[in-house]
Motif scaffolding. Structure first.
Motif, PDB file in Angstrom:
ATOM      1  N   PHE A   1      -6.602   2.002   4.136  1.00 32.52           N
ATOM      2  CA  PHE A   1      -7.478   3.178   4.027  1.00 32.52           C
ATOM      3  C   PHE A   1      -6.655   4.430   3.776  1.00 32.52           C
ATOM      4  CE2 PHE A   1     -11.181   0.929   5.861  1.00 32.52           C
ATOM      5  CZ  PHE A   1     -12.154   1.443   5.028  1.00 32.52           C
ATOM      6  N   ALA A   2      -5.571   4.591   4.569  1.00 31.75           N
ATOM      7  CA  ALA A   2      -4.750   5.794   4.420  1.00 31.75           C
ATOM      8  C   ALA A   2      -4.199   5.868   3.005  1.00 31.75           C
ATOM      9  CB  ALA A   2      -3.627   5.776   5.456  1.00 31.75           C
ATOM     10  N   ALA A   3      -3.668   4.741   2.503  1.00 32.52           N
ATOM     11  CA  ALA A   3      -3.095   4.753   1.163  1.00 32.52           C
ATOM     12  C   ALA A   3      -4.161   5.070   0.119  1.00 32.52           C
ATOM     13  CB  ALA A   3      -2.462   3.394   0.866  1.00 32.52           C
ATOM     14  N   SER A   4      -5.369   4.494   0.286  1.00 33.63           N
ATOM     15  CA  SER A   4      -6.409   4.718  -0.720  1.00 33.63           C
ATOM     16  C   SER A   4      -6.835   6.185  -0.737  1.00 33.63           C
ATOM     17  CB  SER A   4      -7.609   3.809  -0.460  1.00 33.63           C
ATOM     18  OG  SER A   4      -8.354   4.273   0.632  1.00 33.63           O
ATOM     19  N   ILE A   5      -7.024   6.775   0.444  1.00 34.25           N
ATOM     20  CA  ILE A   5      -7.432   8.178   0.463  1.00 34.25           C
ATOM     21  C   ILE A   5      -6.332   9.058  -0.123  1.00 34.25           C
ATOM     22  CG2 ILE A   5      -8.011  10.126   1.966  1.00 34.25           C
ATOM     23  CD1 ILE A   5     -10.259   8.187   1.672  1.00 34.25           C
ATOM     24  N   TYR A   6      -5.098   8.746   0.226  1.00 30.12           N
ATOM     25  CA  TYR A   6      -3.991   9.544  -0.302  1.00 30.12           C
ATOM     26  C   TYR A   6      -3.988   9.484  -1.829  1.00 30.12           C
ATOM     27  CZ  TYR A   6       0.690  11.334  -1.132  1.00 30.12           C
ATOM     28  OH  TYR A   6       1.738  12.081  -1.579  1.00 30.12           O
ATOM     29  N   MET A   7      -4.184   8.287  -2.383  1.00 30.94           N
ATOM     30  CA  MET A   7      -4.172   8.153  -3.833  1.00 30.94           C
ATOM     31  C   MET A   7      -5.359   8.869  -4.466  1.00 30.94           C
ATOM     32  SD  MET A   7      -1.508   6.690  -4.681  1.00 30.94           S
ATOM     33  CE  MET A   7      -1.520   5.896  -6.274  1.00 30.94           C
ATOM     34  N   MET A   8      -6.512   8.820  -3.799  1.00 31.62           N
ATOM     35  CA  MET A   8      -7.679   9.483  -4.382  1.00 31.62           C
ATOM     36  C   MET A   8      -7.558  11.003  -4.313  1.00 31.62           C
ATOM     37  SD  MET A   8     -10.612   6.934  -2.978  1.00 31.62           S
ATOM     38  CE  MET A   8     -12.025   7.680  -3.737  1.00 31.62           C
ATOM     39  N   LEU A   9      -6.715  11.484  -3.409  1.00 30.08           N
ATOM     40  CA  LEU A   9      -6.522  12.934  -3.319  1.00 30.08           C
ATOM     41  C   LEU A   9      -5.529  13.443  -4.356  1.00 30.08           C
ATOM     42  CD1 LEU A   9      -6.475  13.469   0.549  1.00 30.08           C
ATOM     43  CD2 LEU A   9      -8.131  14.393  -1.060  1.00 30.08           C
TER      44      LEU A   9
ATOM     45  N   GLY B   1      -6.462   4.311  -6.174  1.00 26.36           N
ATOM     46  CA  GLY B   1      -7.060   4.597  -4.874  1.00 26.36           C
ATOM     47  C   GLY B   1      -8.381   3.862  -4.699  1.00 26.36           C
ATOM     48  N   LEU B   2      -9.187   3.824  -5.765  1.00 26.50           N
ATOM     49  CA  LEU B   2     -10.479   3.131  -5.695  1.00 26.50           C
ATOM     50  C   LEU B   2     -10.301   1.646  -5.400  1.00 26.50           C
ATOM     51  CD1 LEU B   2     -12.561   4.600  -8.669  1.00 26.50           C
ATOM     52  CD2 LEU B   2     -13.104   4.712  -6.234  1.00 26.50           C
ATOM     53  N   ILE B   3      -9.324   1.029  -6.082  1.00 23.75           N
ATOM     54  CA  ILE B   3      -9.101  -0.404  -5.873  1.00 23.75           C
ATOM     55  C   ILE B   3      -8.694  -0.664  -4.421  1.00 23.75           C
ATOM     56  CG2 ILE B   3      -7.673  -2.358  -6.567  1.00 23.75           C
ATOM     57  CD1 ILE B   3      -7.454  -1.069  -9.321  1.00 23.75           C
ATOM     58  N   LEU B   4      -7.784   0.186  -3.929  1.00 21.15           N
ATOM     59  CA  LEU B   4      -7.339   0.017  -2.546  1.00 21.15           C
ATOM     60  C   LEU B   4      -8.502   0.193  -1.574  1.00 21.15           C
ATOM     61  CD1 LEU B   4      -3.913   1.900  -2.639  1.00 21.15           C
ATOM     62  CD2 LEU B   4      -4.280  -0.545  -2.332  1.00 21.15           C
ATOM     63  N   LEU B   5      -9.368   1.169  -1.874  1.00 22.87           N
ATOM     64  CA  LEU B   5     -10.495   1.432  -0.972  1.00 22.87           C
ATOM     65  C   LEU B   5     -11.421   0.223  -0.899  1.00 22.87           C
ATOM     66  CD1 LEU B   5     -11.717   3.763   0.704  1.00 22.87           C
ATOM     67  CD2 LEU B   5     -13.214   4.202  -1.213  1.00 22.87           C
ATOM     68  N   SER B   6     -11.674  -0.380  -2.054  1.00 20.19           N
ATOM     69  CA  SER B   6     -12.543  -1.553  -2.096  1.00 20.19           C
ATOM     70  C   SER B   6     -11.954  -2.694  -1.263  1.00 20.19           C
ATOM     71  CB  SER B   6     -12.733  -1.958  -3.560  1.00 20.19           C
ATOM     72  OG  SER B   6     -13.211  -3.255  -3.658  1.00 20.19           O
ATOM     73  N   ASN B   7     -10.644  -2.928  -1.422  1.00 20.77           N
ATOM     74  CA  ASN B   7      -9.984  -3.960  -0.620  1.00 20.77           C
ATOM     75  C   ASN B   7     -10.045  -3.653   0.870  1.00 20.77           C
ATOM     76  OD1 ASN B   7      -9.135  -5.929  -2.444  1.00 20.77           O
ATOM     77  ND2 ASN B   7      -7.443  -4.649  -3.146  1.00 20.77           N
TER      78      ASN B   7
ATOM     79  N   ALA C   1       0.830  -1.203   0.000  1.00 19.15           N
ATOM     80  CA  ALA C   1       0.000   0.000   0.000  1.00 19.15           C
ATOM     81  C   ALA C   1       0.862   1.249   0.000  1.00 19.15           C
ATOM     82  CB  ALA C   1      -0.934  -0.002   1.209  1.00 19.15           C
ATOM     83  N   VAL C   2       1.899   1.241   0.845  1.00 22.08           N
ATOM     84  CA  VAL C   2       2.776   2.411   0.914  1.00 22.08           C
ATOM     85  C   VAL C   2       3.522   2.581  -0.404  1.00 22.08           C
ATOM     86  CG1 VAL C   2       4.786   3.404   2.069  1.00 22.08           C
ATOM     87  CG2 VAL C   2       3.013   2.237   3.410  1.00 22.08           C
ATOM     88  N   PHE C   3       4.017   1.476  -0.950  1.00 23.76           N
ATOM     89  CA  PHE C   3       4.774   1.556  -2.193  1.00 23.76           C
ATOM     90  C   PHE C   3       3.905   2.087  -3.334  1.00 23.76           C
ATOM     91  CE2 PHE C   3       6.344  -0.288  -6.165  1.00 23.76           C
ATOM     92  CZ  PHE C   3       7.627   0.229  -6.168  1.00 23.76           C
ATOM     93  N   ALA C   4       2.674   1.551  -3.400  1.00 19.95           N
ATOM     94  CA  ALA C   4       1.775   2.005  -4.466  1.00 19.95           C
ATOM     95  C   ALA C   4       1.522   3.506  -4.376  1.00 19.95           C
ATOM     96  CB  ALA C   4       0.455   1.242  -4.405  1.00 19.95           C
ATOM     97  N   SER C   5       1.551   4.043  -3.155  1.00 19.28           N
ATOM     98  CA  SER C   5       1.248   5.465  -2.985  1.00 19.28           C
ATOM     99  C   SER C   5       2.394   6.346  -3.436  1.00 19.28           C
ATOM    100  CB  SER C   5       0.946   5.783  -1.518  1.00 19.28           C
ATOM    101  OG  SER C   5       0.050   4.844  -0.992  1.00 19.28           O
ATOM    102  N   VAL C   6       3.623   5.850  -3.315  1.00 19.56           N
ATOM    103  CA  VAL C   6       4.747   6.755  -3.555  1.00 19.56           C
ATOM    104  C   VAL C   6       5.464   6.464  -4.866  1.00 19.56           C
ATOM    105  CG1 VAL C   6       5.130   7.236  -1.127  1.00 19.56           C
ATOM    106  CG2 VAL C   6       6.285   5.285  -2.182  1.00 19.56           C
ATOM    107  N   THR C   7       5.167   5.318  -5.488  1.00 18.04           N
ATOM    108  CA  THR C   7       5.953   4.974  -6.671  1.00 18.04           C
ATOM    109  C   THR C   7       5.644   5.913  -7.836  1.00 18.04           C
ATOM    110  OG1 THR C   7       6.486   3.235  -8.233  1.00 18.04           O
ATOM    111  CG2 THR C   7       4.219   3.340  -7.484  1.00 18.04           C
ATOM    112  N   THR C   8       6.622   6.087  -8.690  1.00 16.86           N
ATOM    113  CA  THR C   8       6.419   6.923  -9.867  1.00 16.86           C
ATOM    114  C   THR C   8       6.230   6.058 -11.113  1.00 16.86           C
ATOM    115  OG1 THR C   8       8.813   7.039 -10.088  1.00 16.86           O
ATOM    116  CG2 THR C   8       7.706   8.901  -9.031  1.00 16.86           C
TER     117      THR C   8
END
Lengths: 767, 115, 142
Positions: free
Chosen positions: B13-21, B31-37, A611-618
């Motif tokens: 949840f944190a990662a999904s919201i961050y991605m959706m923002l 972000g949507l996929i993460l939120l569903s999971n 989850a963390v990696f997916a958020s920060v990767t480019t």
């Protein structure tokens, strides 16, 4: 009785078809219904005249003990007779006035709906039903006022009438509900009238103000009077109906109806007395400065409504007798006058009284009827209007308190002006030199004369033989409004007394005013400031303000930024749920024992790291691959913790998700983070706040001892009842099959949605 | 296991919201996929986690031997996973179509487009 | 989309698809007693078809499916809904499960039931939905 009220609605649906089929004769044919209703209501007179009030119940939703009930007493019967009787003539009249109009079928449809609403309003016993009918009259009259909808002004005026009355209606609903509470949960008028201690209700003042806001807007009292003259945008038959006996009288009706139980306090006395008197004066002054026939009549209607409100407020025996007499007299002459105004307009092509003259020869019947009706308006003997006016003076003189002098003075002033305007109406168009008019005038057709002639004659008959209406109509109505039976005797000759003196003075002064009317009119023309400070300006400012507020809040809330929406939602959730968590969880949340196997910890760790990696990767490919790792790890968690079905499903869906992303996602542009570093930090804080909240919630839930899960029953039933050994599947296809059915419909809809979007795109390309 | 899962779900949840923002469309999809999971795991976790007790009955028995994991949340999550896929497909295609029409993948620049 | 030009993938797909379809039927029919059921079985079959789309192309897959996925979706919904009706005919609440043990020659006793019909409906809906999406996307690509 139910049929009587609802027949209008039924005919409303048939009217367009009948109008098309019968063409010119449709007006006569359709008038049979109100005529039949009128006769039906006439048969009630013997019963009601004995002072009885009849309540008729129809079970509506018997299971819930909800009834449709009607209350027939003197007051509602008087109104029902006026509505159906005048309605009959209006329907005939409209056939002539709107002869050949393309929208005549629509007109009749709305007209019958309005008439039925009005009947329902005056006859309902249940106050909720009353309110529904009340709002129906607002809506249908909106359609009627805006009937000639091609004109922008008409739409504006119709909307104005609707908004003013509906805002009042909202207040009225609140007032009526409070009234029901005050009466001890009694939702019927009969029950409310029988309730004892309404004055002791702690919110009595608020309740009265709410109800009065509703009735004042409906009955065009100062400061809401402005919508009524504007409602003249309607075709004349509508004006004649709305302003004589129906729509605008609804407010007066309700005040009269509630007078015995709600009235009798200082608040009621002064609010109605003062506002009524002011409305009366405003109406007559405005009438004096008008030149349009319909405008003159509209303002005299405002005057009449003010008078009625004032009389109900005064509330003495004389006042109520005067109110009911005046109500009847006004309905008769005002409907007649409106129809005559329409006939003049129809035949000459102008509404401006100063542009007509010498029509006596070409329109003799119109002239005669106009004289009769105008004499009644002016309050001259031997017409019924005279009796009404005498009684009004008598009532104001006996009003008691400071109100006596105030109301008497205002009543005298407005009487003077009304005499002048009655003279203007009856004499200006008909006498003097013939003037050129847009159309060559000749006598109006029979359909347009039968109504005004009959009603004006009735004014004369009632005046000469006052005992007729006294016993049959006015007496029972007065009893209903006053709350006690009263013997009512109506005579033209009351002896030489103060009211007679006032009448004579009013007539003389009024005729002087008539003689000088042109000068007065010129004087008023210079006083343009009235328009600038009028209530209508207030309405316009209120509307502009409303639009401005709507625009402002739309810009604030609907700003189109996805990030802002999401941040708002997340912070709201965190704030509310977090606060609740803080307040309701006393002990610090224990983390419990981490009884975790190594391989479980590794799988869980993979999810978090992914989850963390997916958020920060480019790298887009990296992100998608990480998603796959997360998905399969979650599937593993399901399998490890006793959910093999979930694990399998997750794996399959994960595979399909990758296919989906390959097909679509890689056709989207790069994987760029457009945000500035500061924004990223802000977003990270928001995201971590929600994640933290979720963690705390799970820990808190985990800490609470759970009651027996309801699914234990399902487990026990599964094999014996469901014939299945996979309990999850038995739940899906048997125990909760309806649920699952809904879910597969959702899946199907999503698929059809995707298909539709893609196909539209393909068609776009093809073009 | 639940306390550990609490942090896993929180992280998702944190990662999904961050991605959706984020302002990029592609990141929104992730972000949507993460939120569903995250939501599925949340339901699964709070209903209590059991090792090795699947809600399956051996042939001839009437109850699962030795206890069972709650089957009802499993049934709910199962349909949620499949529906999640359907909704995701819809969202992805919608987003792609929005991109094709507006020719812009920065969400902040899509704000005032009304087409 | 362009078919991936891979002999291995094509060969694999050609062999895997029948196996996956057979497996999905197996999962569907045993789902009431062992792990499985309409959702999972439908997903397995859809994955098999999707694989075929990647290995060959959308048109071939469509021919292979002998039914437009949207039609299959409709049949699935209809079947699932109809499975609730027999209970009404018997005077019971909508979707009450009914069971009919049937003697079939050679095989022996087979239990027909409305939940089975319902599950087959779910199976068809899942295949139909997923394939409608995948085929539509793949066809745009081509």
């Amino acid at each position: 009785m139910l049929l009587a009220v609802l027949s209008g609605f039924i005919l409303c649906t048939l009217a367009p078809w009948l109008t098309r089929s019968f063409g010119d004769r449709a007006g006569w044919l359709l008038s049979l219904l109100p005529a039949a209703l009128f006769i039906y209501f006439l048969t009630w007179i013997p019963t009601i005249a004995q002072g009885e009030a009849v309540i008729i119940h129809y079970p509506w939703i018997p299971g819930l003990d909800i009834n449709m009930s009607f209350l027939v007493d003197g007051l509602s019967l008087l109104f029902a007779l006026l509505i159906s009787g005048i309605g009959t003539f209006i329907i005939i009249y409209a056939g002539g006035y709107l002869h050949g109009h393309k929208d005549l079928p629509r007109f009749y449809a709305i007209m019958f709906a309005f008439m039925a609403s009005m009947l329902g309003l005056v006859l309902s016993d249940n106050i909720i039903a009353l309110f529904v009918f009340w709002e129906l009259t607002s809506v249908t009259s909106y359609l009627l006022i805006g009937f000639l909808h091609e004109d922008k002004d008409n739409r504006w005026f119709a909307l104005q009438g609707l908004l003013v009355t509906v805002v009042g209606g909202l207040a009225l609903l609140a007032g009526l509900l409070m009234l029901a509470v005050a009466a001890g949960g009694e939702y019927t008028l009969s029950g409310i009238l029988a309730a004892e201690d309404i004055h002791a209700y702690p919110f009595y003042t608020g309740m009265v103000l709410a109800i009065l806001l509703g009735t004042f807007t409906k009955s065009a009292q100062v400061p809401f009077h402005f919508w009524l003259p504007n409602a003249m945008a309607a075709p004349t038959p509508v004006s004649a109906f709305l302003h004589s006996a129906t729509m605008v009288k609804a407010g007066v009706f309700l005040m009269a109806r509630l007078n015995p139980s709600v009235g009798g306090t200082d608040l009621w006395f002064y609010a109605l007395g003062i506002f009524g008197a002011l409305t009366m004066l405003t109406g007559s002054v405005m009438a004096l400065r008008s030149t349009g026939l319909k405008a003159i009549l509209a303002y005299t209607t405002v005057m009449a409504l003010g008078t009625l409100t004032m009389l109900i407020g005064i509330g003495t025996e004389q006042a109520i007798i005067a109110a009911m007499t005046f109500l009847l007299a006004h309905a008769l002459y005002k409907a007649a006058l409106f129809m005559l105004a329409g006939a003049l307009d129809h035949e000459t092509g102008t509404k401006d009284v100063t542009k007509m003259g010498g029509l006596r020869q070409v329109m003799p019947i119109t002239f005669l009827a106009a004289c009769l009706a105008a004499l009644s308006l002016a309050g001259l003997p031997p017409l019924f209007g005279f009796i009404g006016k005498e009684l009004m003076f008598e009532a104001t003189l006996g009003a008691g308190g400071a109100l006596a002098a105030f109301t008497s003075l205002l009543a005298l002033l407005s009487a003077i002006m009304i005499v002048a305007m009655a003279a203007v109406f009856a004499l200006r168009p008909f006498t003097g030199r013939r003037k050129e008019t847009p159309k060559t005038p000749h006598e109006a057709p029979l359909s347009m004369l039968i109504g005004p002639v009959t009603l004006a004659t009735l004014g004369l008959v009632f005046g000469l033989f006052g005992f007729l209406p006294a016993a049959a109509l006015v007496g029972p109505a007065v009893a209903a409004v006053y709350g006690d039976p009263i013997t009512v005797e109506l005579y033209l000759w009351h002896g030489i007394n103060a009211p007679l003196m006032m009448s004579i003075a009013a007539v003389i002064a009024g005729l002087v005013l008539f003689a000088k009317w042109d000068t007065v009119l010129a004087g008023f023309k210079r006083l343009t400031f009235i328009d600038r400070f009028g209530m209508e300006r207030g309405y316009e400012h209120a509307m502009d303000g409303l639009v401005a507020v709507a625009e402002w809040q739309t810009r604030l809330l609907q700003n189109g930024s996805m990030g802002n929406y999401l941040t708002t939602i997340v912070l709201t959730i965190v704030g509310l749920a977090g606060w609740t968590l803080l307040v309701h969880t006393d002990t610090p949340i224990p983390l419990g024992l981490f009884d975790v196997n190594l391989y479980e910890a590794v799988v869980a760790g993979l999810v978090v790291v992914g989850a963390v990696f997916a958020s920060v990767t480019t790298s887009r490919l990296g992100a998608v691959a990480t998603l796959g790792i997360i998905g399969f790890s979650i599937a593993l968690i399901y399998v490890l913790f006793s959910a093999p079905d979930l694990g399998t499903t997750q794996i399959m869906v994960e595979t399909l998700t990758v296919i989906l992303l390959v097909l679509v996602l890689f056709r989207l542009p790069g994987f760029i983070d457009y945000s500035a570093p500061a924004t990223r930090i802000k977003d990270a804080v928001v995201a971590v706040a929600l994640g933290g909240l979720m963690t705390l919630l799970i820990l808190a839930v985990n800490d609470v001892p759970v009651a027996e899960p309801i699914s234990d029953q399902l487990v026990h039933w599964s094999e014996p009842e469901g014939h299945g050994r996979n309990i999850v599947n038995v739940i899906l296809v048997d125990f909760r099959a309806l649920d699952t059915l809904g879910e597969i419909f959702v899946i199907g809809l999503a698929a059809i949605g995707v298909y539709a979007m893609i196909r539209f795109r393909a068609e776009d390309k093809a073009q | 296991m639940e306390p550990l899962m609490a942090f896993v779900v929180g992280g998702l949840f944190a990662a999904s919201i961050y991605m959706m923002l984020r302002r990029s469309l592609v990141k929104l999809v992730i972000g949507l996929i993460l939120l569903s999971n995250a939501a599925n795991l949340l339901i699964f976790t709070v209903s209590g986690m059991q090792r090795g007790l699947p809600p399956l009955i051996a042939p001839g028995d009437t109850l699962p031997a030795g206890g069972w994991a709650d089957p009802l949340p499993q049934a709910l999550v199962l349909t949620a996973i499949v529906i999640g896929f359907g909704v995701l497909a819809f969202a992805v295609v919608l987003i792609h179509r929005a991109y094709v029409v507006v020719k812009e993948d920065d969400l902040e620049k899509m704000r005032s487009t009304d087409t | 989309m362009k078919a991936m030009d891979s002999l291995i993938l094509r060969t694999a797909a050609r062999f895997l698809l029948p196996l996956l379809l057979l497996f999905s039927l197996f999962v569907l029919l045993r789902g009431h007693d062992e792990p499985g059921g309409g959702f999972i079985a439908g997903l397995v079959a859809a994955v098999g078809f999707s694989l075929y789309v990647f290995a060959f192309n959308a048109g071939d897959t469509r021919e292979l499916m002998w039914m437009d996925p949207r039609v299959m979706l409709g049949w699935g919904l209809l079947l699932a809904t109809l499975s609730g009706l027999p209970a009404i005919l018997e005077g019971k609440a909508f979707f009450t499960a009914l069971w009919w043990p049937v003697e079939v020659p050679l095989i022996g006793s087979v239990t027909l039931s409305t939940p089975l019909v319902f599950d087959i409906g779910v199976y068809l809906v899942v295949i139909g939905s997923v394939m409608a999406i995948v085929l539509a996307l793949a066809e745009v690509e081509e």
